[in-house]
Design a protein around this motif. Structure first.
Motif, PDB file in Angstrom:
ATOM      1  N   HIS A   1       0.910  -1.108  -0.047  1.00  0.00           N
ATOM      2  CA  HIS A   1      -0.048  -0.099  -0.025  1.00  0.00           C
ATOM      3  C   HIS A   1       0.790   1.279   0.026  1.00  0.00           C
ATOM      4  CE1 HIS A   1      -2.730   3.109   1.561  1.00  0.00           C
ATOM      5  NE2 HIS A   1      -2.004   3.452   2.202  1.00  0.00           N
ATOM      6  N   SER A   2       0.390   2.428  -0.583  1.00  0.00           N
ATOM      7  CA  SER A   2       0.912   3.729  -0.321  1.00  0.00           C
ATOM      8  C   SER A   2      -0.452   4.636  -0.585  1.00  0.00           C
ATOM      9  CB  SER A   2       1.800   3.866  -1.427  1.00  0.00           C
ATOM     10  OG  SER A   2       2.278   5.174  -1.618  1.00  0.00           O
ATOM     11  N   CYS A   3      -0.120   5.487   0.177  1.00  0.00           N
ATOM     12  CA  CYS A   3      -1.426   6.778   0.146  1.00  0.00           C
ATOM     13  C   CYS A   3      -1.291   7.508  -0.994  1.00  0.00           C
ATOM     14  CB  CYS A   3      -1.367   7.629   1.310  1.00  0.00           C
ATOM     15  SG  CYS A   3      -1.918   6.839   2.826  1.00  0.00           S
ATOM     16  N   VAL A   4       0.036   7.496  -1.769  1.00  0.00           N
ATOM     17  CA  VAL A   4       0.436   8.148  -3.103  1.00  0.00           C
ATOM     18  C   VAL A   4       0.875   6.888  -3.984  1.00  0.00           C
ATOM     19  CG1 VAL A   4       0.745  10.601  -2.637  1.00  0.00           C
ATOM     20  CG2 VAL A   4       2.627   8.820  -2.042  1.00  0.00           C
ATOM     21  N   PRO A   5       0.005   6.033  -4.475  1.00  0.00           N
ATOM     22  CA  PRO A   5       0.447   4.953  -5.434  1.00  0.00           C
ATOM     23  C   PRO A   5       0.786   5.350  -6.595  1.00  0.00           C
ATOM     24  CG  PRO A   5      -2.178   5.012  -5.114  1.00  0.00           C
ATOM     25  CD  PRO A   5      -1.539   6.124  -3.992  1.00  0.00           C
ATOM     26  N   ASN A   6       1.522   4.366  -7.244  1.00  0.00           N
ATOM     27  CA  ASN A   6       1.799   4.745  -8.588  1.00  0.00           C
ATOM     28  C   ASN A   6       0.962   3.593  -9.517  1.00  0.00           C
ATOM     29  OD1 ASN A   6       3.042   2.210  -8.181  1.00  0.00           O
ATOM     30  ND2 ASN A   6       5.241   2.960  -8.324  1.00  0.00           N
ATOM     31  N   ALA A   7       0.122   3.022  -8.843  1.00  0.00           N
ATOM     32  CA  ALA A   7      -0.737   2.154  -9.686  1.00  0.00           C
ATOM     33  C   ALA A   7      -2.077   2.251  -9.112  1.00  0.00           C
ATOM     34  CB  ALA A   7       0.024   0.903  -9.803  1.00  0.00           C
ATOM     35  N   VAL A   8      -3.057   1.558  -9.776  1.00  0.00           N
ATOM     36  CA  VAL A   8      -4.712   1.360  -9.393  1.00  0.00           C
ATOM     37  C   VAL A   8      -4.956  -0.175  -9.794  1.00  0.00           C
ATOM     38  CG1 VAL A   8      -5.695   2.341 -11.607  1.00  0.00           C
ATOM     39  CG2 VAL A   8      -6.704   2.629  -9.392  1.00  0.00           C
ATOM     40  N   LEU A   9      -5.780  -0.527  -8.814  1.00  0.00           N
ATOM     41  CA  LEU A   9      -6.422  -1.741  -9.250  1.00  0.00           C
ATOM     42  C   LEU A   9      -7.784  -1.430  -9.515  1.00  0.00           C
ATOM     43  CD1 LEU A   9      -6.742  -4.992  -8.727  1.00  0.00           C
ATOM     44  CD2 LEU A   9      -7.304  -4.526  -6.322  1.00  0.00           C
ATOM     45  N   ILE A  10      -8.352  -1.957 -10.775  1.00  0.00           N
ATOM     46  CA  ILE A  10      -9.707  -2.003 -11.306  1.00  0.00           C
ATOM     47  C   ILE A  10     -10.029  -3.326 -11.588  1.00  0.00           C
ATOM     48  CG2 ILE A  10     -10.957  -1.013 -13.122  1.00  0.00           C
ATOM     49  CD1 ILE A  10     -10.258   1.360 -11.030  1.00  0.00           C
ATOM     50  N   PHE A  11     -11.470  -3.664 -11.697  1.00  0.00           N
ATOM     51  CA  PHE A  11     -12.079  -5.027 -11.854  1.00  0.00           C
ATOM     52  C   PHE A  11     -12.839  -4.618 -13.321  1.00  0.00           C
ATOM     53  CE2 PHE A  11     -11.033  -5.025  -7.539  1.00  0.00           C
ATOM     54  CZ  PHE A  11     -10.675  -6.383  -7.481  1.00  0.00           C
ATOM     55  N   ASP A  12     -12.624  -5.989 -13.911  1.00  0.00           N
ATOM     56  CA  ASP A  12     -13.565  -5.935 -15.230  1.00  0.00           C
ATOM     57  C   ASP A  12     -14.192  -7.169 -14.971  1.00  0.00           C
ATOM     58  OD1 ASP A  12     -15.140  -5.941 -17.603  1.00  0.00           O
ATOM     59  OD2 ASP A  12     -13.355  -5.786 -18.986  1.00  0.00           O
ATOM     60  N   GLY A  13     -15.598  -7.201 -14.490  1.00  0.00           N
ATOM     61  CA  GLY A  13     -16.323  -8.405 -14.225  1.00  0.00           C
ATOM     62  C   GLY A  13     -15.562  -8.757 -12.868  1.00  0.00           C
ATOM     63  N   ARG A  14     -14.817 -10.155 -12.787  1.00  0.00           N
ATOM     64  CA  ARG A  14     -14.016 -10.566 -11.720  1.00  0.00           C
ATOM     65  C   ARG A  14     -12.611 -10.533 -11.901  1.00  0.00           C
ATOM     66  NH1 ARG A  14     -14.951 -17.018 -10.081  1.00  0.00           N
ATOM     67  NH2 ARG A  14     -14.066 -17.712 -11.823  1.00  0.00           N
ATOM     68  N   THR A  15     -12.151 -10.277 -13.325  1.00  0.00           N
ATOM     69  CA  THR A  15     -10.563 -10.219 -13.548  1.00  0.00           C
ATOM     70  C   THR A  15     -10.243  -8.768 -12.849  1.00  0.00           C
ATOM     71  OG1 THR A  15     -11.370 -11.054 -15.566  1.00  0.00           O
ATOM     72  CG2 THR A  15      -8.986 -10.341 -15.380  1.00  0.00           C
ATOM     73  N   ALA A  16      -9.105  -8.802 -12.118  1.00  0.00           N
ATOM     74  CA  ALA A  16      -8.497  -7.642 -11.627  1.00  0.00           C
ATOM     75  C   ALA A  16      -7.336  -7.266 -12.453  1.00  0.00           C
ATOM     76  CB  ALA A  16      -7.784  -8.363 -10.200  1.00  0.00           C
ATOM     77  N   TYR A  17      -7.513  -6.002 -12.827  1.00  0.00           N
ATOM     78  CA  TYR A  17      -6.352  -5.244 -13.338  1.00  0.00           C
ATOM     79  C   TYR A  17      -5.392  -4.325 -12.890  1.00  0.00           C
ATOM     80  CZ  TYR A  17      -8.441  -7.282 -17.743  1.00  0.00           C
ATOM     81  OH  TYR A  17      -8.850  -8.367 -18.605  1.00  0.00           O
ATOM     82  N   VAL A  18      -4.016  -4.395 -12.558  1.00  0.00           N
ATOM     83  CA  VAL A  18      -3.131  -3.422 -11.914  1.00  0.00           C
ATOM     84  C   VAL A  18      -2.679  -2.627 -13.265  1.00  0.00           C
ATOM     85  CG1 VAL A  18      -1.390  -2.718 -10.412  1.00  0.00           C
ATOM     86  CG2 VAL A  18      -3.183  -4.655  -9.763  1.00  0.00           C
ATOM     87  N   ARG A  19      -3.086  -1.206 -13.036  1.00  0.00           N
ATOM     88  CA  ARG A  19      -2.548  -0.341 -14.151  1.00  0.00           C
ATOM     89  C   ARG A  19      -1.645   0.765 -13.627  1.00  0.00           C
ATOM     90  NH1 ARG A  19      -7.716  -1.365 -16.131  1.00  0.00           N
ATOM     91  NH2 ARG A  19      -7.554  -2.495 -18.408  1.00  0.00           N
TER      92      ARG A  19
END
Length: 485
Positions: free
Chosen positions: A218-236
C-alpha cells in the motif's frame, strides 16, 4: 520440478515483474522494466471469489454480470447468467452444489460471503491437488499459503470468531478432512488480503482472493491502481514506473487526513510511511480546517495555543472557540435529522435539510474541507435519485475541485466524477460543457480502466455523440451567420 516460488518468479519475469523483499515491509512486487501510464502491470483471475449477495441472485457467480440470471436448480444458492459461465464453474460448483443442496434452509442462511469464499477455496485446492483442474505459477494454493495472516496480532474475540467460522465450513463440507486451525488462519488471511471486487463505477459486487496482487504493498500516493472488469483484476500504472521501482496501490480511501488513513490501515497491521504520511502537511489542516471569518479571505484556521480561539493562517483574524462549537452542534443536530429522513425513504425532505447543512458548513468549514465534500456528495446522490438534474449538476461541479486536490491527477474517482458531470450536462442539453467533462473523464479513465471494457466503450460512445452534436451546432451557427452577413 521447479518449486512454486520459482515458477511464480519465472511467470512474473515474463511480465516484467519480480517478487522482492524490503526490510521492514516484507514481500513486494517490483518492476524489472519500465511501465507507462495506463499499461497493465498485472492482471489476475481470483483464486476464489463470491458475490456479496448470496441467495438473492444479484450477480452471476462466475462473471459477476447482473442480467439474465438463472438459479441453479439443485442447490438453489448459485446463479449464472449463461451456460458458458455455468460450464466454466462446473468442476468446482459440482462439489459445492452437492454440499449446499444437503444443507437445511436455516443452514443455507449461514452461508455468508466469507464462509462461501472459504468453501470455494477449500474445494479449489482439493481439485488442484487431484489435478482435476490445472495449476500455474500464479494460480496455486502455495500462493495462499504464503500470505501473511497476522494471527499473532489478532485479538481474542476475533480468534474465537474465526474458530466458529471454521466449524461452519466443516458443517458445509462434512465429507472432507479439514484442518480447522489452518482454516481459522486462512480466515485471518482473508481479513488483510482479500479484495473487494467492484464494478467500473467502484460499487462493491463481491470479494475475491488474488494472491499475487496481494503481494503489492500500500501507499497513500500509489503509482498504480487496481480496477476490476467482471471479476478479473487489473493493476495499471498511473505514472511511469521505472526498473527496480516498487509497484504500489492504495488499500483504503485516500481522500482523508493522515490520522484517519492510519486508522483505516490498522486492519492490515502496519503503519504507512509513504511521503504523505511522514510529513506534517498543510493538506491535513486544509482537509479538516475551519474557514476564515472574513468571507473574502481563503485562509484556513488553526487552534491558537493557550487561547480559546482559532486564527487564520493568512490574515490572522481569529474566531472564538465557543462560536465554532455552537455551529458544529447545530450542524450535528441537523445531520441526525437529515439521515433519519434519508433512511426512512423521505428523500425530498432529506435533500432540503442537507441543503441547509451545506450552507451552514460553507460558513464554518474551508472550501476544501472533507466534511463539506461529503455533504455535497450526499446532495448529489439525493438529487440524482430525485431526477433533479439541474441541482445535481450544481453539486457535482462543486465536488470536482476538491477531488482534484485530494486525489492524484489520474485517479478513478476524479474520472468518474467528470463522467457523472458530463452525463448530467448532456441531459440538461449543455452540450459544450458535456463535451469538456466527458473528454476529461475519458482522459483519466482511459488510464485507470483501459480502453477495451464495455464501460469504456459506452463512455467513448457518449463522447463521440457529444462531439458530433457540438460540431453540428457550430456548423449550423456558421451557416446562420453567413446568411445574415
Amino acid at each position: 520440478m521447479a518449486s512454486w516460488a520459482e515458477q511464480l518468479q519465472r511467470e512474473l519475469a515474463g511480465r516484467g515483474l519480480a517478487v522482492a523483499s524490503i526490510p521492514g515491509k516484507g514481500r513486494c512486487l517490483v518492476a524489472s522494466r519500465t511501465f507507462f501510464p495506463g499499461e497493465v502491470i498485472i492482471s489476475q483471475e481470483p483464486y476464489a471469489s463470491t458475490p456479496n449477495k448470496i441467495l438473492v441472485g444479484s450477480s452471476c457467480d462466475h462473471c459477476f454480470a447482473s442480467s439474465n440470471l438463472k438459479k441453479c436448480s439443485v442447490c438453489r444458492v448459485t446463479w449464472y447468467c449463461s451456460s458458458d459461465c455455468q460450464k466454466e464453474e462446473w468442476k468446482l460448483h459440482q462439489l459445492e452444489c452437492r454440499a449446499m443442496a444437503a444443507l437445511t434452509e436455516d443452514r443455507k442462511k449461514m452461508l455468508t460471503p466469507t464462509i462461501r469464499l472459504m468453501v470455494r477455496l477449500v474445494l479449489k485446492r482439493k481439485l488442484q491437488i487431484e489435478k482435476a483442474i490445472p495449476s500455474s505459477g500464479i494460480d496455486n494454493y502455495y500462493l495462499v499459503d504464503t500470505l501473511e495472516s497476522h494471527i499473532s496480532e489478532v485479538d481474542e474475540n476475533q480468534l474465537v470468531l474465526y474458530a466458529q467460522m471454521a466449524n461452519l465450513v466443516k458443517l458445509v463440507l462434512p465429507s472432507l478432512e479439514l484442518d480447522l486451525k489452518e482454516i481459522a488462519h486462512t480466515f485471518s488471511k482473508f481479513a488483510c488480503n482479500a479484495h473487494t471486487i467492484c464494478d467500473p463505477e467502484l460499487r462493491p459486487l463481491g470479494t475475491g482472493l488474488y494472491p499475487v496482487i496481494s503481494i503489492i504493498n500500500h501507499s497513500c500516493v500509489p503509482n498504480a491502481v487496481l480496477i476490476f472488469d467482471g471479476r478479473t483484476a487489473y493493476v495499471r500504472a498511473l505514472q511511469p514506473i521505472g526498473k527496480d521501482e516498487e509497484v504500489s496501490i492504495s488499500y483504503i480511501e485516500t481522500a482523508a487526513v493522515t490520522k484517519k488513513r492510519q486508522n483505516d490501515l490498522k486492519q492490515y497491521f502496519f503503519s504507512c510511511t509513504c511521503p504523505r504520511c511522514v510529513k506534517v502537511s498543510e493538506e491535513d489542516a486544509l482537509l479538516e480546517s475551519y474557514r476564515c471569518k472574513n468571507q473574502a479571505c481563503d485562509g484556513f484556521l488553526l487552534p491558537e495555543p493557550g487561547e480559546k480561539a482559532y486564527t487564520c493562517q493568512k490574515c490572522s483574524i481569529s474566531r472564538d472557540e465557543e462560536e465554532v462549537k455552537k455551529m458544529t452542534r447545530e450542524i450535528l443536530l441537523l445531520s441526525d435529522k437529515a439521515s433519519s429522513f434519508l433512511s426512512s425513504g423521505n428523500t425530498t425532505e432529506a435533500g432540503s435539510i442537507y441543503k441547509i447543512i451545506e450552507q451552514q458548513e460553507q460558513n464554518l468549514y474551508h472550501a476544501f474541507s472533507i466534511t463539506l465534500l461529503h455533504t455535497r456528495e450526499t446532495l448529489l446522490k439525493i438529487y440524482m435519485e430525485l431526477q433533479d438534474w439541474q441541482t445535481a449538476v450544481t453539486y457535482c461541479r462543486l465536488t470536482i475541485p476538491v477531488y482534484e486536490r485530494v486525489y492524484p491527477p489520474f485517479h478513478p474517482m476524479i474520472g468518474l466524477q467528470f463522467y457523472t458531470c458530463g452525463k448530467l450536462e448532456w441531459l440538461l442539453e449543455c452540450t459544450e460543457d458535456a463535451l469538456k467533462s466527458l473528454t476529461r473523464a475519458a482522459d483519466i479513465l482511459g488510464i485507470t480502466h483501459g480502453t477495451k471494457s464495455q464501460f469504456m466503450k459506452e463512455l467513448f460512445g457518449k463522447l463521440e455523440e457529444a462531439r458530433a452534436e457540438v460540431s453540428l451546432k457550430l456548423s449550423s451557427s456558421r451557416g446562420h451567420d453567413e446568411q445574415f452577413s
